[in-house]
Scaffold this active site. Sequence first.
Site, PDB file in Angstrom:
ATOM      1  N   CYS A   1     -13.409  -7.898   0.054  1.00 46.18           N
ATOM      2  CA  CYS A   1     -14.420  -8.959  -0.010  1.00 46.18           C
ATOM      3  C   CYS A   1     -15.166  -8.955  -1.345  1.00 46.18           C
ATOM      4  O   CYS A   1     -15.331  -7.915  -1.977  1.00 46.18           O
ATOM      5  CB  CYS A   1     -15.433  -8.747   1.090  1.00 46.18           C
ATOM      6  SG  CYS A   1     -14.677  -8.550   2.698  1.00 46.18           S
TER       7      CYS A   1
ATOM      8  N   ARG B   1     -10.764 -11.505  -4.889  1.00 43.99           N
ATOM      9  CA  ARG B   1     -10.899 -10.295  -4.072  1.00 43.99           C
ATOM     10  C   ARG B   1     -10.610 -10.558  -2.602  1.00 43.99           C
ATOM     11  O   ARG B   1     -10.343  -9.639  -1.839  1.00 43.99           O
ATOM     12  CB  ARG B   1     -12.310  -9.739  -4.200  1.00 43.99           C
ATOM     13  CG  ARG B   1     -12.621  -9.204  -5.564  1.00 43.99           C
ATOM     14  CD  ARG B   1     -14.028  -8.673  -5.580  1.00 43.99           C
ATOM     15  NE  ARG B   1     -14.148  -7.487  -4.744  1.00 43.99           N
ATOM     16  CZ  ARG B   1     -14.178  -6.259  -5.202  1.00 43.99           C
ATOM     17  NH1 ARG B   1     -14.087  -6.050  -6.490  1.00 43.99           N
ATOM     18  NH2 ARG B   1     -14.290  -5.237  -4.394  1.00 43.99           N
TER      19      ARG B   1
ATOM     20  N   TRP C   1     -12.227 -10.970   3.057  1.00 46.45           N
ATOM     21  CA  TRP C   1     -10.862 -10.550   3.389  1.00 46.45           C
ATOM     22  C   TRP C   1     -11.008  -9.886   4.756  1.00 46.45           C
ATOM     23  O   TRP C   1     -11.581  -8.805   4.862  1.00 46.45           O
ATOM     24  CB  TRP C   1     -10.347  -9.575   2.345  1.00 46.45           C
ATOM     25  CG  TRP C   1      -8.890  -9.255   2.476  1.00 46.45           C
ATOM     26  CD1 TRP C   1      -7.848  -9.945   1.935  1.00 46.45           C
ATOM     27  CD2 TRP C   1      -8.310  -8.161   3.195  1.00 46.45           C
ATOM     28  NE1 TRP C   1      -6.663  -9.358   2.284  1.00 46.45           N
ATOM     29  CE2 TRP C   1      -6.914  -8.262   3.052  1.00 46.45           C
ATOM     30  CE3 TRP C   1      -8.816  -7.117   3.960  1.00 46.45           C
ATOM     31  CZ2 TRP C   1      -6.022  -7.359   3.629  1.00 46.45           C
ATOM     32  CZ3 TRP C   1      -7.945  -6.209   4.537  1.00 46.45           C
ATOM     33  CH2 TRP C   1      -6.567  -6.330   4.369  1.00 46.45           C
TER      34      TRP C   1
ATOM     35  N   ASN D   1     -18.809  -5.518   2.535  1.00 43.99           N
ATOM     36  CA  ASN D   1     -17.419  -5.228   2.220  1.00 43.99           C
ATOM     37  C   ASN D   1     -17.132  -3.835   2.760  1.00 43.99           C
ATOM     38  O   ASN D   1     -17.855  -2.892   2.429  1.00 43.99           O
ATOM     39  CB  ASN D   1     -17.219  -5.263   0.694  1.00 43.99           C
ATOM     40  CG  ASN D   1     -15.816  -4.862   0.295  1.00 43.99           C
ATOM     41  OD1 ASN D   1     -14.896  -4.935   1.105  1.00 43.99           O
ATOM     42  ND2 ASN D   1     -15.653  -4.438  -0.951  1.00 43.99           N
ATOM     43  N   GLY D   2     -16.101  -3.709   3.606  1.00 38.03           N
ATOM     44  CA  GLY D   2     -15.779  -2.382   4.120  1.00 38.03           C
ATOM     45  C   GLY D   2     -15.494  -2.429   5.603  1.00 38.03           C
ATOM     46  O   GLY D   2     -15.290  -3.491   6.183  1.00 38.03           O
TER      47      GLY D   2
ATOM     48  N   GLU E   1       9.225  -2.520  -8.914  1.00 37.70           N
ATOM     49  CA  GLU E   1       8.097  -3.366  -9.332  1.00 37.70           C
ATOM     50  C   GLU E   1       8.516  -4.847  -9.387  1.00 37.70           C
ATOM     51  O   GLU E   1       7.764  -5.726  -8.965  1.00 37.70           O
ATOM     52  CB  GLU E   1       7.575  -2.878 -10.696  1.00 37.70           C
ATOM     53  CG  GLU E   1       6.481  -3.719 -11.325  1.00 37.70           C
ATOM     54  CD  GLU E   1       5.201  -3.862 -10.506  1.00 37.70           C
ATOM     55  OE1 GLU E   1       5.060  -3.184  -9.476  1.00 37.70           O
ATOM     56  OE2 GLU E   1       4.354  -4.688 -10.883  1.00 37.70           O
TER      57      GLU E   1
ATOM     58  N   LYS F   1       6.780  -7.742  -7.163  1.00 40.56           N
ATOM     59  CA  LYS F   1       6.172  -8.948  -7.749  1.00 40.56           C
ATOM     60  C   LYS F   1       6.702 -10.186  -7.033  1.00 40.56           C
ATOM     61  O   LYS F   1       5.939 -11.084  -6.705  1.00 40.56           O
ATOM     62  CB  LYS F   1       6.471  -9.071  -9.256  1.00 40.56           C
ATOM     63  CG  LYS F   1       5.717  -8.148 -10.174  1.00 40.56           C
ATOM     64  CD  LYS F   1       4.263  -8.511 -10.386  1.00 40.56           C
ATOM     65  CE  LYS F   1       3.364  -7.784  -9.414  1.00 40.56           C
ATOM     66  NZ  LYS F   1       2.923  -6.480  -9.704  1.00 40.56           N
TER      67      LYS F   1
ATOM     68  N   GLU G   1       5.300 -10.445  -3.390  1.00 45.48           N
ATOM     69  CA  GLU G   1       3.862 -10.733  -3.303  1.00 45.48           C
ATOM     70  C   GLU G   1       3.524 -12.201  -3.475  1.00 45.48           C
ATOM     71  O   GLU G   1       2.656 -12.720  -2.793  1.00 45.48           O
ATOM     72  CB  GLU G   1       3.130 -10.003  -4.439  1.00 45.48           C
ATOM     73  CG  GLU G   1       2.858  -8.577  -4.205  1.00 45.48           C
ATOM     74  CD  GLU G   1       2.121  -8.004  -5.401  1.00 45.48           C
ATOM     75  OE1 GLU G   1       1.000  -7.556  -5.205  1.00 45.48           O
ATOM     76  OE2 GLU G   1       2.655  -8.024  -6.533  1.00 45.48           O
TER      77      GLU G   1
ATOM     78  N   HIS H   1      24.728   3.439   0.006  1.00 45.05           N
ATOM     79  CA  HIS H   1      24.381   4.162   1.231  1.00 45.05           C
ATOM     80  C   HIS H   1      23.644   3.275   2.229  1.00 45.05           C
ATOM     81  O   HIS H   1      22.909   3.773   3.064  1.00 45.05           O
ATOM     82  CB  HIS H   1      23.557   5.400   0.879  1.00 45.05           C
ATOM     83  CG  HIS H   1      24.282   6.324  -0.044  1.00 45.05           C
ATOM     84  ND1 HIS H   1      25.263   7.185   0.385  1.00 45.05           N
ATOM     85  CD2 HIS H   1      24.232   6.447  -1.388  1.00 45.05           C
ATOM     86  CE1 HIS H   1      25.764   7.833  -0.660  1.00 45.05           C
ATOM     87  NE2 HIS H   1      25.150   7.399  -1.754  1.00 45.05           N
TER      88      HIS H   1
ATOM     89  N   LYS I   1      -7.328  -8.303  -4.296  1.00 48.71           N
ATOM     90  CA  LYS I   1      -7.138  -7.604  -5.566  1.00 48.71           C
ATOM     91  C   LYS I   1      -7.472  -6.125  -5.475  1.00 48.71           C
ATOM     92  O   LYS I   1      -6.789  -5.289  -6.019  1.00 48.71           O
ATOM     93  CB  LYS I   1      -7.995  -8.285  -6.638  1.00 48.71           C
ATOM     94  CG  LYS I   1      -7.840  -7.705  -8.031  1.00 48.71           C
ATOM     95  CD  LYS I   1      -6.459  -7.971  -8.565  1.00 48.71           C
ATOM     96  CE  LYS I   1      -6.204  -7.313  -9.899  1.00 48.71           C
ATOM     97  NZ  LYS I   1      -4.761  -7.301 -10.201  1.00 48.71           N
TER      98      LYS I   1
HETATM   99  C1  F6R Z   1       0.434  -5.421  -6.856  1.00 50.67           C
HETATM  100  C2  F6R Z   1      -0.905  -4.870  -6.901  1.00 50.67           C
HETATM  101  C3  F6R Z   1      -1.254  -3.801  -5.949  1.00 50.67           C
HETATM  102  C4  F6R Z   1      -2.138  -2.754  -6.648  1.00 50.67           C
HETATM  103  C5  F6R Z   1      -2.613  -1.697  -5.646  1.00 50.67           C
HETATM  104  C6  F6R Z   1      -3.421  -0.619  -6.330  1.00 50.67           C
HETATM  105  O1  F6R Z   1       0.629  -6.426  -7.790  1.00 50.67           O
HETATM  106  O2  F6R Z   1      -1.721  -5.294  -7.680  1.00 50.67           O
HETATM  107  O3  F6R Z   1      -0.120  -3.210  -5.403  1.00 50.67           O
HETATM  108  O4  F6R Z   1      -1.408  -2.169  -7.672  1.00 50.67           O
HETATM  109  O5  F6R Z   1      -3.392  -2.315  -4.655  1.00 50.67           O
HETATM  110  O6  F6R Z   1      -4.542  -1.131  -6.948  1.00 50.67           O
HETATM  111  P1  F6R Z   1      -5.300  -0.307  -8.071  1.00 50.67           P
HETATM  112  O7  F6R Z   1      -4.375  -0.177  -9.218  1.00 50.67           O
HETATM  113  O8  F6R Z   1      -6.511  -1.125  -8.391  1.00 50.67           O
HETATM  114  O9  F6R Z   1      -5.637   1.026  -7.478  1.00 50.67           O
END
Ligand code: F6R
Length: 608
Positions: free
Chosen positions: A2, A27, A74, A100-101, A481, A485, A488, A504, A603
């Site tokens: 949030c 966020r 969120w 938030n939490g 990765e 991407k 997501e 496998h 985020k």
């Molecule tokens: C993917 C992404 C997330 C963050 C993860 C860790 O694109 O952004 O997988 O990498 O939530 O976040 P941080 O790096 O802020 O600890």
Amino acid sequence: MCGIIGYVGADQVVPVVLDGLRRLEYRGYDSAGMAVIGDDGIRILRAAGKLRNLEQRAYHEPLYGTTGVGHTRWATHGAPTEANAHPQVDGRGEIAVVHNGILENYAALRRELLDDGVELASDTDTELIAQLLGRETGCLAERVLRVLPRLQGQYAVVTVRSAEPDTVVAFRQGPPLVIGIGRGENLVASDVTAILHRTREVVYLDNGEVAVVRADRVELLDAAGGPVERPPETLDWDAGRVEKGGYRHFMLKEIFEQPDAIRNTVRAHLDAERSGVIVDGLGIPADRLDRLRRIHLVACGTSWHSCLVGKFILERLTGLPTEVDYASEYRYREPLLGDDLLVVGVTQSGETADTLSAMELAAAGGALLATVCNVRGSSSWRLATARMLTQAGPEIGVASTKAFTTQLVALTVLALALRRARGLADRLDEQLVRELQRLPLAVEEVLRTDRALYRRGTEILSEATDSLYLGRGILYPIALEGALKLKEISYLHAEGYPAGEMKHGPIALVTDGFPVVAVATATATRDKLLGNLMEVRARGATVLAVAEPEADDVAEIAELVLPVPTVHPLLQPVVAVVPLQLLAYNVAVELGHDVDQPRNLAKSVTVE
Ligand code: F6R
């Protein structure tokens, strides 16, 4: 998670709060709301869905006042409905709370309040905080100090009370809160991006502290109500960096910012004159360096992928055995700790709950704690003894891009620093320093690639429902990765795999036209990878590859080659990931998805 903003000052609060929420929407974006203290008490506006719904309501139902709070949610407890949106209020509607939490004693508190005859209007844990505050007496700060011991779990809370129209009270345990010190006004926010355009003077609230914020002063209190002194810090980010700057999406802007972000990260940690690493900058105490025998890297998501690459680099350059863990697993797996161990928490935000808990566990077990982090002053920054700042600047797009590539650079510098400190430096170090300095140019070259190639790649991926991303060695994390991407932001299923493992199991997925994306730049294992690609081709796969343009052997197998320049093998992950970021971006745009605010994601994951 949030986003929170609070304001007290001379301006009308609604535009300030909406503006802050717009900057925080990355966020969380399930619902939004605000509380304003006006002449007739607290007025609340809330709306389910994206912030624009709240903006529309605010347009039709204007509120006036100069003190208030806002929230973009969120969802954790309760569906993302208007009733569950924040702010939540106490029974008399005199106290409004944004949060938030997660309250871990939610069930017990809820039962207690219901047994006492309190009527609850939502399914949220946040309403419980408002109700508890409403049942106390005294000023808001006194009520907060009495309620604090009753709250278990993680929370960043900002609250206002109609009887105190010039005061905002904030407190936290876990998720971050930052106070912005303005002229004749002060702000509270869940992160600095919400307030950067109004002030760069900030005070970070520590766990267990309470901030009493008025227009002309901010008082910090500890959990017992005693005063806390902490001078403000000046942020070195400027407000322009949290604007889209002509790009359609933050993600695209951030992909294109990578050359500068990498350049700044390299400059911050390398002394170009002496072509050496600035070891002192890392803050690793000399006596700990002597004792160092092992490294653990902990992180989540994309940052975890950078750790997987980091393992290759650290082991190759330092000779120190390096393990990589998901932070969420590490914190519960009873790792073997000790004072011969360096634990590095790698995190863009510095606020990821699992990463912070893993770091705390490691510190309690005697390990030396380091962080590679993008936010100076964040929780991981303050927790760690040794710190490396990635100079990516604010990353707003939910899908991480420039934070990832700068993490790879920072981990390489960390490896060089440890190598030098261990007396291992030789000509390879000079070569890597030169290559690091050249790296932004190589990424610029990738960004200049003919768009037509990406159009073709986008067509192939967006017409499929599944795809496989393959790589080997130091490039296998880049396959993971690339797949992450795509998942997501395009919501297409993609699986990243070390190519040698493919036989496998995953090869069963391959049928005619099944897309396989290969990270095939020139490493020692490229021939092996090409063998694996022949196997999927033989079963009808359409192969897309990232490779050097002169790699004819790759071009023979692949339907499409996304070209990248030749760089040192240890740095190939940095250039190889960029085409995969662009590919995922283009597919998501093609499919009409909200690239910067993908479904269900947030985020900064500040709860477990
Ligand atoms: C993917 C992404 C997330 C963050 C993860 C860790 O694109 O952004 O997988 O990498 O939530 O976040 P941080 O790096 O802020 O600890």
